[in-house]
Write a protein that holds these residues in place. Structure first.
Motif, PDB file in Angstrom:
ATOM      1  N   MET A  57       0.827  -1.207   0.000  1.00  0.00           N
ATOM      2  CA  MET A  57       0.000   0.000   0.000  1.00  0.00           C
ATOM      3  C   MET A  57       0.870   1.268   0.000  1.00  0.00           C
ATOM      4  O   MET A  57       0.499   2.298   0.578  1.00  0.00           O
ATOM      5  CB  MET A  57      -0.943   0.020   1.202  1.00  0.00           C
ATOM      6  CG  MET A  57      -2.026  -1.041   1.168  1.00  0.00           C
ATOM      7  SD  MET A  57      -3.269  -0.635  -0.079  1.00  0.00           S
ATOM      8  CE  MET A  57      -4.544  -1.852   0.288  1.00  0.00           C
ATOM      9  N   THR A  58       2.032   1.216  -0.640  1.00  0.00           N
ATOM     10  CA  THR A  58       2.883   2.391  -0.745  1.00  0.00           C
ATOM     11  C   THR A  58       2.207   3.438  -1.626  1.00  0.00           C
ATOM     12  O   THR A  58       1.803   3.127  -2.745  1.00  0.00           O
ATOM     13  CB  THR A  58       4.245   2.011  -1.358  1.00  0.00           C
ATOM     14  OG1 THR A  58       4.840   0.963  -0.594  1.00  0.00           O
ATOM     15  CG2 THR A  58       5.179   3.213  -1.396  1.00  0.00           C
ATOM     16  N   PRO A  59       2.091   4.675  -1.175  1.00  0.00           N
ATOM     17  CA  PRO A  59       1.438   5.714  -1.994  1.00  0.00           C
ATOM     18  C   PRO A  59       2.217   6.007  -3.267  1.00  0.00           C
ATOM     19  O   PRO A  59       3.454   5.917  -3.297  1.00  0.00           O
ATOM     20  CB  PRO A  59       1.426   6.942  -1.063  1.00  0.00           C
ATOM     21  CG  PRO A  59       1.617   6.401   0.310  1.00  0.00           C
ATOM     22  CD  PRO A  59       2.457   5.165   0.162  1.00  0.00           C
ATOM     23  N   MET A  60       1.509   6.382  -4.311  1.00  0.00           N
ATOM     24  CA  MET A  60       2.141   6.697  -5.583  1.00  0.00           C
ATOM     25  C   MET A  60       3.097   7.880  -5.477  1.00  0.00           C
ATOM     26  O   MET A  60       4.042   7.990  -6.252  1.00  0.00           O
ATOM     27  CB  MET A  60       1.080   6.993  -6.641  1.00  0.00           C
ATOM     28  CG  MET A  60       0.353   5.759  -7.129  1.00  0.00           C
ATOM     29  SD  MET A  60       1.404   4.762  -8.202  1.00  0.00           S
ATOM     30  CE  MET A  60       0.178   3.738  -9.012  1.00  0.00           C
ATOM     31  N   GLU A  61       2.851   8.783  -4.531  1.00  0.00           N
ATOM     32  CA  GLU A  61       3.701   9.958  -4.406  1.00  0.00           C
ATOM     33  C   GLU A  61       4.894   9.723  -3.482  1.00  0.00           C
ATOM     34  O   GLU A  61       5.681  10.644  -3.230  1.00  0.00           O
ATOM     35  CB  GLU A  61       2.871  11.145  -3.915  1.00  0.00           C
ATOM     36  CG  GLU A  61       1.720  11.504  -4.841  1.00  0.00           C
ATOM     37  CD  GLU A  61       2.125  11.588  -6.314  1.00  0.00           C
ATOM     38  OE1 GLU A  61       3.197  12.166  -6.594  1.00  0.00           O
ATOM     39  OE2 GLU A  61       1.388  11.082  -7.167  1.00  0.00           O
ATOM     40  N   GLU A 257     -13.495   7.372   0.362  1.00  0.00           N
ATOM     41  CA  GLU A 257     -13.432   8.375   1.411  1.00  0.00           C
ATOM     42  C   GLU A 257     -14.791   8.451   2.091  1.00  0.00           C
ATOM     43  O   GLU A 257     -15.798   8.795   1.454  1.00  0.00           O
ATOM     44  CB  GLU A 257     -13.055   9.746   0.853  1.00  0.00           C
ATOM     45  CG  GLU A 257     -12.933  10.805   1.944  1.00  0.00           C
ATOM     46  CD  GLU A 257     -12.481  12.148   1.404  1.00  0.00           C
ATOM     47  OE1 GLU A 257     -12.973  13.164   1.918  1.00  0.00           O
ATOM     48  OE2 GLU A 257     -11.656  12.172   0.483  1.00  0.00           O
ATOM     49  N   ALA A 258     -14.821   8.119   3.357  1.00  0.00           N
ATOM     50  CA  ALA A 258     -16.080   8.147   4.108  1.00  0.00           C
ATOM     51  C   ALA A 258     -16.599   9.581   4.164  1.00  0.00           C
ATOM     52  O   ALA A 258     -15.829  10.518   4.426  1.00  0.00           O
ATOM     53  CB  ALA A 258     -15.871   7.606   5.506  1.00  0.00           C
ATOM     54  N   PRO A 259     -17.878   9.783   3.919  1.00  0.00           N
ATOM     55  CA  PRO A 259     -18.426  11.153   3.922  1.00  0.00           C
ATOM     56  C   PRO A 259     -18.644  11.713   5.326  1.00  0.00           C
ATOM     57  O   PRO A 259     -18.981  12.884   5.477  1.00  0.00           O
ATOM     58  CB  PRO A 259     -19.750  10.985   3.179  1.00  0.00           C
ATOM     59  CG  PRO A 259     -20.155   9.573   3.432  1.00  0.00           C
ATOM     60  CD  PRO A 259     -18.871   8.791   3.502  1.00  0.00           C
ATOM     61  N   LYS A 276     -13.726  11.713   8.359  1.00  0.00           N
ATOM     62  CA  LYS A 276     -13.761  11.372   6.937  1.00  0.00           C
ATOM     63  C   LYS A 276     -12.511  10.595   6.482  1.00  0.00           C
ATOM     64  O   LYS A 276     -11.779  11.024   5.585  1.00  0.00           O
ATOM     65  CB  LYS A 276     -13.927  12.633   6.088  1.00  0.00           C
ATOM     66  CG  LYS A 276     -15.221  13.381   6.363  1.00  0.00           C
ATOM     67  CD  LYS A 276     -15.354  14.623   5.511  1.00  0.00           C
ATOM     68  CE  LYS A 276     -16.654  15.349   5.821  1.00  0.00           C
ATOM     69  NZ  LYS A 276     -16.797  16.585   5.021  1.00  0.00           N
ATOM     70  N   PRO A 277     -12.263   9.443   7.080  1.00  0.00           N
ATOM     71  CA  PRO A 277     -11.064   8.680   6.698  1.00  0.00           C
ATOM     72  C   PRO A 277     -11.197   8.057   5.314  1.00  0.00           C
ATOM     73  O   PRO A 277     -12.300   7.873   4.796  1.00  0.00           O
ATOM     74  CB  PRO A 277     -10.986   7.598   7.776  1.00  0.00           C
ATOM     75  CG  PRO A 277     -12.416   7.380   8.163  1.00  0.00           C
ATOM     76  CD  PRO A 277     -13.055   8.746   8.094  1.00  0.00           C
ATOM     77  N   THR A 278     -10.056   7.744   4.723  1.00  0.00           N
ATOM     78  CA  THR A 278     -10.022   7.038   3.443  1.00  0.00           C
ATOM     79  C   THR A 278      -9.705   5.571   3.701  1.00  0.00           C
ATOM     80  O   THR A 278      -8.720   5.251   4.364  1.00  0.00           O
ATOM     81  CB  THR A 278      -8.961   7.639   2.510  1.00  0.00           C
ATOM     82  OG1 THR A 278      -9.318   8.996   2.212  1.00  0.00           O
ATOM     83  CG2 THR A 278      -8.875   6.857   1.202  1.00  0.00           C
ATOM     84  N   PHE A 279     -10.553   4.695   3.192  1.00  0.00           N
ATOM     85  CA  PHE A 279     -10.351   3.252   3.320  1.00  0.00           C
ATOM     86  C   PHE A 279      -9.751   2.729   2.020  1.00  0.00           C
ATOM     87  O   PHE A 279     -10.182   3.097   0.929  1.00  0.00           O
ATOM     88  CB  PHE A 279     -11.675   2.546   3.627  1.00  0.00           C
ATOM     89  CG  PHE A 279     -12.289   2.950   4.931  1.00  0.00           C
ATOM     90  CD1 PHE A 279     -11.911   2.329   6.115  1.00  0.00           C
ATOM     91  CD2 PHE A 279     -13.225   3.970   4.986  1.00  0.00           C
ATOM     92  CE1 PHE A 279     -12.465   2.698   7.325  1.00  0.00           C
ATOM     93  CE2 PHE A 279     -13.791   4.350   6.195  1.00  0.00           C
ATOM     94  CZ  PHE A 279     -13.412   3.727   7.366  1.00  0.00           C
TER      95      PHE A 279
END
Length: 355
Positions: A57-61, A257-259, A276-279
């Protein structure tokens, strides 16, 4: 401009993982060599290195150092070619940067390799589903035969695989099978060999494999007939072999992204609250490599899905690998996705073919 600046297989150690992926796509399977601002060797990067980083799960950036091999095989300028090849063989490498006495990268040995050649691995495409969610489009047309850019999706799938060296296809058919068989015949019009696994009842995403009536001695590809992708299938097979897996499943990262803020509790007590975490999770991409022994798990009759087969292999202790896809990928099973694939095609595929 120096040769070092011109070389497409060189990458700055300040680059991101996204930039590394773009560079690997540009050199089409060659090793990418990472250098510092003075041209000295920092590391190397292969397609497998990138896939393993994505599985973490390494971020693209993130920086390229999160994925690169910081201790690559390197050879000295002027070294005897026979000695170089022997060193590569010992380390299990196919290429290596060539460095001078100051550690600066001055070349790549060998500079070109991995041209697309003939692959004898069988390809099984599951094309028997009804495509009910795409009705009424599928009332008289099987889902894999719906047209994208003026031709059936299944034709695009077969031709992309053919252009990557694959020539032996088995199409699992059921619903409106005559439409598919009438279009492709024995495959000779498409410069491939095609025969059919004819289901007399819906067999699920793996059940039709029981209809294979030929010796299978090498790993083979299995994919759903409703998937459009720019995946390099040769890299997938190489990944499968490198990990000595009984099966490999392609996965695609999805994000949501949870609303609202997410609250975690224990009984009546609040433990934490995240705004509002991102899963993030991996989803099955509908593309697989199976070893010959996997076929022993498939029953002779009845409905049998691929997740059931993969679980059976894992339960008996076999390695089931996961191959993350960073390339373009879309499943056309729903009307919005079908329309998106149609609008994407020219930019993603036609433009890529012209480069």
């Amino acid at each position: 401009m120096t040769r070092r600046e011109q070389a497409p297989w060189l990458l700055s150690d300040q680059a991101t993982l996204r930039e590394a992926i773009e560079r690997l796509d540009a050199v089409r399977g060659q090793l990418v060599v990472v250098i510092d601002e003075n041209g000295r060797l920092r590391g190397s990067l292969t397609d497998g290195d990138v896939r393993r980083a994505l599985l973490r799960m390494t971020p693209m950036e993130a920086g390229v150092e999160t994925a690169m091999n910081a201790e690559p095989v390197a050879v000295r300028r002027g070294q005897n070619p026979a000695e170089i090849q022997a060193e590569l063989d010992v380390r299990g490498a196919t290429q290596a940067p060539v460095i001078d006495r100051a550690g600066r990268v001055v070349g790549l040995y060998p500079e070109h390799y991995g041209e697309a050649g003939r692959r004898d691995n069988l390809v099984v495409i599951m094309a028997g589903g009804r495509g009910a969610r795409l009705a009424p489009l599928t009332r008289h047309t099987p889902k894999p035969m719906l047209t994208i850019s003026g031709r059936p999706l299944l034709e695009t799938i077969i031709e992309r695989l053919r252009d990557q060296g694959f020539g032996r296809f088995r199409l699992a058919v059921n619903y409106l099978a005559e439409v598919i068989e009438g279009h492709f015949g024995d495959g000779s019009a498409f410069d491939v060999e095609i025969s059919y696994l004819r289901e007399t009842e819906p067999r699920g995403t793996a059940g039709a494999l029981a209809l294979l009536d030929e010796p299978i001695e090498e790993p083979f590809l299995v994919m759903n007939g409703d998937v459009l992708t720019r995946l390099d299938f040769g890299q997938l097979l190489d990944f499968h072999g490198d990990h000595e897996a009984a099966a490999t499943v392609c996965v695609r990262e999805h994000r949501f992204e949870a609303p609202f803020g997410v609250v975690e509790t224990e009984g009546h007590r609040l433990v934490s609250i995240r705004e509002k975490p991102t899963f993030r999770w991996f989803a099955n991409a509908g593309i697989y490599v199976l070893g010959p022994d996997a076929l022993k798990q498939v029953p002779d009759s009845g409905h049998y899905d691929m997740p059931t087969l993969l679980a059976a292999l894992a339960d008996r202790g076999d390695t089931v690998g996961a191959f993350p896809i960073h390339e373009y990928w879309i499943d056309i099973g729903r009307p919005p996705d079908f329309e998106l694939a149609r609008s994407d095609y020219e930019a993603v595929f036609a433009a890529a073919a012209a480069t």
